[in-house]
Design a protein around this motif. Structure first.
Motif, PDB file in Angstrom:
ATOM      1  N   TYR A 310       0.817  -1.210   0.082  1.00 32.99           N
ATOM      2  CA  TYR A 310      -0.006  -0.170   0.146  1.00 32.99           C
ATOM      3  C   TYR A 310       0.838   1.249   0.000  1.00 32.99           C
ATOM      4  N   VAL A 431     -10.589  -8.039  -1.416  1.00 29.10           N
ATOM      5  CA  VAL A 431     -11.213  -6.634  -1.459  1.00 29.10           C
ATOM      6  C   VAL A 431     -10.139  -5.933  -2.380  1.00 29.10           C
ATOM      7  N   LEU A 434     -10.346  -5.830  -6.375  1.00 28.80           N
ATOM      8  CA  LEU A 434     -11.639  -5.100  -6.775  1.00 28.80           C
ATOM      9  C   LEU A 434     -11.804  -3.671  -6.632  1.00 28.80           C
ATOM     10  N   LEU A 435     -11.746  -3.302  -5.333  1.00 28.30           N
ATOM     11  CA  LEU A 435     -11.693  -1.969  -4.842  1.00 28.30           C
ATOM     12  C   LEU A 435     -10.562  -1.145  -4.552  1.00 28.30           C
ATOM     13  N   GLY A 436      -9.411  -1.808  -4.415  1.00 30.10           N
ATOM     14  CA  GLY A 436      -8.275  -1.075  -3.866  1.00 30.10           C
ATOM     15  C   GLY A 436      -7.855  -1.271  -2.633  1.00 30.10           C
ATOM     16  N   SER A 438      -7.307   1.283   0.029  1.00 32.43           N
ATOM     17  CA  SER A 438      -8.200   2.033   0.782  1.00 32.43           C
ATOM     18  C   SER A 438      -9.257   1.209   1.237  1.00 32.43           C
ATOM     19  N   ALA A 439     -10.103   0.549   0.089  1.00 35.08           N
ATOM     20  CA  ALA A 439     -11.566   0.099   0.705  1.00 35.08           C
ATOM     21  C   ALA A 439     -11.072  -1.029   1.758  1.00 35.08           C
ATOM     22  N   PHE A 443     -13.303  -1.514   5.113  1.00 38.11           N
ATOM     23  CA  PHE A 443     -13.859  -2.788   5.663  1.00 38.11           C
ATOM     24  C   PHE A 443     -13.370  -2.939   6.906  1.00 38.11           C
TER      25      PHE A 443
END
Length: 487
Positions: A310, A431, A434-436, A438-439, A443
């Motif tokens: 990240y 996750v 699909l969403l990166g 940050s997502a 979560f």
């Protein structure tokens, strides 16, 4: 107990939502008889069935109370920093340093040596945790049957011997077998070390004592990866293995010096070992608070597993990513004395609620970090939140158990904490594609919110860990220990 304790038993019965007979049974098992003049026959009948406890109340064989002089001094005294306690902290710290160092080392070593895929290398690293989970429950259940010192020394000895086996691994299959077996040795050693620490900490300082004890684990979570990355970046895998081997030798030598309070089992307890039930391996009273630790483990593990990627993806690897865990460790160290004092003197809610809020804030801060300094702030919040949760939940999980169940309570707590640490990256990692990233941390924050609500509805609103109730329950255990020493 004197007869003016009848009101206390009635009050405890209402608070715990169980019958007065069940409360009486608990106190008798803690080594206290003669609770009711009006229930004299029943009490004596029950006492007769408990390993020869005499009817006249003058001679008792205690069920579940550690009657050793050292344990009595620990329960009823105030001194925390004894030689045994300090050595136990050092041993546990080094055990975890080796664990964290090998977690990173084994992944890179598998890829470099056998050219396996990233997923296979991750399995070779993570199977260590599986071995630990497999061993935790039987270790907690049978430690007093085997002997605390014997399990402690066997665990540290096998931990060292398996370090030598890495050099004989001819392929990834044998490497994974060694990792699994060493994980079992780690589970036995760390469980025994925790039980020994709990037996050496005065009841009135359990929050502070467990706080300082778990601080060693927190420091290891920063030191281990830091040392491992230094060797991995230099490509010097053999040197990393030699350092870990040297540390396991030190671990074994120091474990020989720890004076371990043992606990004698009654005939009834010995008979219980002949049966087999899942309830014997799990402390039901400790499950609820241990689930809060599981939530903390999920959040922490997502950061531990994915922060490097990240930070690299957002251009923060050189500063924010590199010093994140140092900020995490520093915040844990600085906050731990206050957390322990609050838990001992103000109760559980004063610690758990702010800690869960800090955990939520840390996940959101990491998720929306726009520069290195915001990312480091997330590390500070995580250090306070996760460090406080693990220390408080550990102490409260032990508090919920009877003296004879401290081993099972310890293994229950660590099983759920390890489960959160192991399951978190696997479940939430899906996750990312699909969403990166940050997502992923959003979560994790939502899971922390669920943990906050779960604590409120199951324990917090009922004042389960209010300081008044904690003190009353401590008084029971202290009186039992004094009674055991008198007998």
């Amino acid at each position: 107990m004197r007869y003016n304790d009848i009101g206390f038993v009635s009050e405890l019965s209402k608070e715990m939502n169980i019958s007065e007979s069940d409360v009486e049974d608990i106190l008798v098992r803690q080594g206290i008889t003669g609770l009711y003049r009006r229930r004299e026959v029943t009490c004596h009948d029950r006492a007769d069935n408990m390993s020869g406890m005499s009817v006249n109340g003058q001679e008792h064989v205690l069920d579940g109370v550690d009657s050793s002089e050292e344990h009595h001094r620990a329960l009823t005294g105030e001194k925390l920093w004894t030689a045994g306690y300090i050595l136990d902290i050092i041993v546990n710290f080094l055990v975890y340093v080796v664990h964290y160092q090998l977690m990173l080392w084994s992944t890179s070593y598998s890829i470099s040596t056998w050219h396996v895929s990233l997923s296979m290398a991750g399995l070779a690293s993570g199977i260590f945790v599986v071995g630990s989970l497999v061993m935790r429950l039987p270790a907690g259940r049978y430690i007093d049957l085997v002997g605390r010192r014997r399990m402690f020394l066997c665990g540290t000895a096998v931990y060292f011997l398996l370090m030598l086996m890495y050099g004989f691994c001819s392929g990834v299959a044998s490497f994974m077998l060694v990792r699994f077996l060493q994980g079992m040795a780690f589970g036995a050693t760390s469980t025994a070390a925790s039980i020994i620490a709990a037996s050496l900490i005065p009841l009135k300082r359990m929050g502070s004592g467990i706080g300082y004890y778990t601080l060693g684990v927190t420091m290891a979570s920063a030191v281990g990866p830091f040392v491992a990355l230094g060797f991995i970046n230099a490509g010097n895998f053999d040197a990393s293995l030699m350092v870990c081997t040297a540390m396991t030798i030190v671990i074994f030598v120091l474990s020989l010096l720890v004076k371990v309070p043992e606990r004698a089992l009654t005939k009834k307890e010995l008979a219980d070992f002949q049966g087999f039930s899942l309830c014997d391996f799990i402390a039901k009273k400790s499950v609820a608070i241990s689930l809060i630790a599981l939530v903390g483990g999920v959040c922490y593990s997502t950061v531990l597993s994915y922060l490097g990627e990240y930070a690299s993806a957002n251009g923060m690897a050189d500063f924010g990513g590199r010093f994140f865990f140092l900020c995490f460790a520093a915040a844990s160290i600085l906050s731990r004395p206050l957390i322990g004092w609050l838990l001992d003197n103000r109760g559980g809610n004063v610690v758990i609620y702010p800690a869960m809020m800090m955990l939520i804030i840390s996940m959101l801060t990491v998720a929306f970090a726009v520069n290195d300094y915001v990312l480091l702030a997330g590390g500070v919040f995580l250090g306070i939140g996760y460090g406080s949760i693990t220390a408080a939940c550990h102490a409260l999980a032990l508090h919920c158990s009877l003296s004879r169940k401290v081993g099972v309570a310890t293994s229950t707590y660590f099983m759920l904490l390890d489960m959160g640490t192991g399951v978190g990256p696997y479940c939430l990692g899906s996750v990312v594609p699909l969403l990166g990233f940050s997502a992923l941390y959003i979560f994790a924050a939502l899971i922390a919110v669920l943990g906050f609500c779960g604590y409120f509805f199951s324990m917090g609103r009922f004042e389960r860990f209010s300081i008044e109730r904690l003190n009353r329950e401590r008084a029971i255990k202290k009186r039992a220990a004094m009674h055991a020493a008198h007998v």
